[in-house]
Design an enzyme around this catalytic site. Structure first.
Site, short mmCIF file in Angstrom:
data_model
loop_
_atom_site.label_atom_id
_atom_site.label_comp_id
_atom_site.label_asym_id
_atom_site.label_seq_id
_atom_site.Cartn_x
_atom_site.Cartn_y
_atom_site.Cartn_z
N ASP A 60 0.78 -1.18 -0.01
CA ASP A 60 0.24 0.08 0.14
C ASP A 60 0.70 1.24 0.05
O ASP A 60 0.27 2.45 -0.08
CB ASP A 60 -0.87 -0.20 1.12
CG ASP A 60 -0.26 0.03 2.46
OD1 ASP A 60 0.80 -0.26 2.54
OD2 ASP A 60 -1.24 0.35 3.63
N SER A 61 2.19 1.10 -0.11
CA SER A 61 3.20 2.06 -0.16
C SER A 61 2.96 2.75 -1.61
O SER A 61 3.37 3.55 -1.92
CB SER A 61 4.63 1.72 0.04
OG SER A 61 4.69 0.50 -0.75
N ASP B 98 -1.43 -6.06 -0.87
CA ASP B 98 -1.45 -5.56 0.45
C ASP B 98 -2.66 -4.92 0.94
O ASP B 98 -3.57 -4.17 -0.01
CB ASP B 98 -0.37 -4.35 0.52
CG ASP B 98 0.03 -4.19 1.87
OD1 ASP B 98 -0.22 -4.80 2.89
OD2 ASP B 98 1.03 -3.24 2.06
N LYS C 68 -1.12 -9.53 2.56
CA LYS C 68 -0.55 -9.09 3.86
C LYS C 68 -1.56 -8.22 4.36
O LYS C 68 -2.16 -7.54 3.97
CB LYS C 68 0.64 -8.58 3.33
CG LYS C 68 1.37 -7.88 4.64
CD LYS C 68 2.71 -7.31 4.24
CE LYS C 68 2.77 -5.83 3.61
NZ LYS C 68 2.11 -4.95 4.39
N GLU D 261 -1.57 -5.58 8.37
CA GLU D 261 -0.87 -4.93 9.52
C GLU D 261 -1.47 -5.36 10.78
O GLU D 261 -2.75 -5.41 10.77
CB GLU D 261 -0.68 -3.66 9.31
CG GLU D 261 0.16 -3.24 8.01
CD GLU D 261 0.38 -1.76 7.97
OE1 GLU D 261 0.16 -0.95 8.87
OE2 GLU D 261 0.69 -1.19 7.07
N GLU E 124 8.99 -4.74 10.62
CA GLU E 124 9.49 -3.38 10.21
C GLU E 124 9.82 -2.62 11.19
O GLU E 124 9.32 -2.67 12.33
CB GLU E 124 8.18 -2.58 9.36
CG GLU E 124 8.57 -1.40 8.79
CD GLU E 124 7.65 -0.82 7.85
OE1 GLU E 124 6.68 -1.48 7.39
OE2 GLU E 124 7.84 0.42 7.44
#
Ligand code: KIV
Length: 282
Positions: A43-44, A82, A112, A114, A181
């Site tokens: 999502d970056s 993501d 993925k 978080e 991270e």
């Protein structure tokens, strides 16, 4: 073709796992050709490609669009989509449906998301539904407003214990890998040894089972701030600006296009199209 089984096997054999982000077909094709094991459509994409100041505004539809493009360019690497902010936090049913969208609509293999304990129930449901999951703990950018900035996580005793606990819970829930991270290297190394599944580090030292970087960072495509954990393998920002400046000069100086970039027409055709006055009189 790399599968989740390959990734688990690599940990067992002590082979470092390589992962990079990609957001479009062209970059994904090059990474795949170079032999990277996993490609994350992070999502970056929000900061890196879409000009947002964080990952918060990124939508499911944007993620689906970019993940589809990446999948079109990949024939060997395992592609991970993501889950963007608020695609899974509000309720589990919605999270499950959105994870399903990634697999159904894009062709990626895994998702993925978080979070630690708070997402374990959802991870369990995804895995039960046949969706391979990568966890992501430590500095989780979707919670940057809660952290009060991009800070190294797990530095004191309580935070370090919590991180180990969360990693174990994600493993128990069925995640096949976990991104760590911005975690102190010694702690990431311990976590990696305690888990059967691989850890993929970003700013978490060499004791992780694999490494991930944002492709634009490692290629030096940004002129601004570069985090400490990024190694710039090239300076494409300067390369690209240099190339564009040369092009501008060539066009303005009429040295481009030259003969080698130009198409010819058979002799006489132009004369027949535009006969001179003299020939017309004759
Ligand atoms: O979105 C992303 O690029 C990520 C990586 C930093 C792991 O989550």
């Amino acid at each position: 073709m790399i599968t989740t089984a390959t990734i688990r096997q690599m940990k067992q054999e002590g082979k470092p796992i390589t992962m990079l982000t990609a957001y479009d077909c062209a970059m994904a094709r090059m990474e795949d050709e170079a032999g990277v094991d996993m490609i994350l459509v992070g999502d970056s994409v929000g900061n890196v490609m879409l000009g947002y100041s964080s990952t918060i505004p990124v939508t499911m539809d944007e993620m689906i669009h970019h993940t589809k493009a990446v999948c079109r360019g990949v024939s060997n690497a395992l592609v991970v989509g993501d889950m963007p902010f608020m695609s899974y936090q509000a309720n589990e049913d919605e999270g499950l449906r959105n994870a399903g969208r990634f697999l159904k609509e894009t062709g990626c293999t895994a998702v993925k998301l978080e979070g630690g304990a708070s997402v374990c129930k959802l991870v369990e449901r995804m895995v039960l539904a046949g969706i391979p999951v990568v966890g992501h703990i430590g500095l989780t950018p979707q919670s940057v407003n809660q952290f009060g900035g991009f800070k190294v996580q797990g530095k004191d005793l309580a935070a370090a214990k919590k991180l180990i606990q969360e990693a174990k819970e994600l493993e128990r829930a069925g995640a096949f890998a976990i991104v760590l991270e911005c975690v102190p290297a010694a702690l990431a190394s311990k976590v990696s040894k305690e888990l059967v599944i691989p850890t993929i580090g970003i700013g978490a030292g060499k004791g992780c089972d694999g490494q991930v970087l944002v492709c634009n960072d490692m290629l030096g495509m940004n002129s601004g701030f570069t985090p400490k954990f990024v190694k710039k393998y090239r300076d494409l920002h300067s390369e690209i600006i240099g190339a564009v400046k040369e092009y501008i000069n060539d066009v303005q100086g009429r040295s481009f296009p030259s003969q080698e970039h130009t198409f010819k027409i058979e002799e006489g055709i132009i004369e027949q199209l535009y006969p001179t006055n003299k020939k017309e009189i004759v």
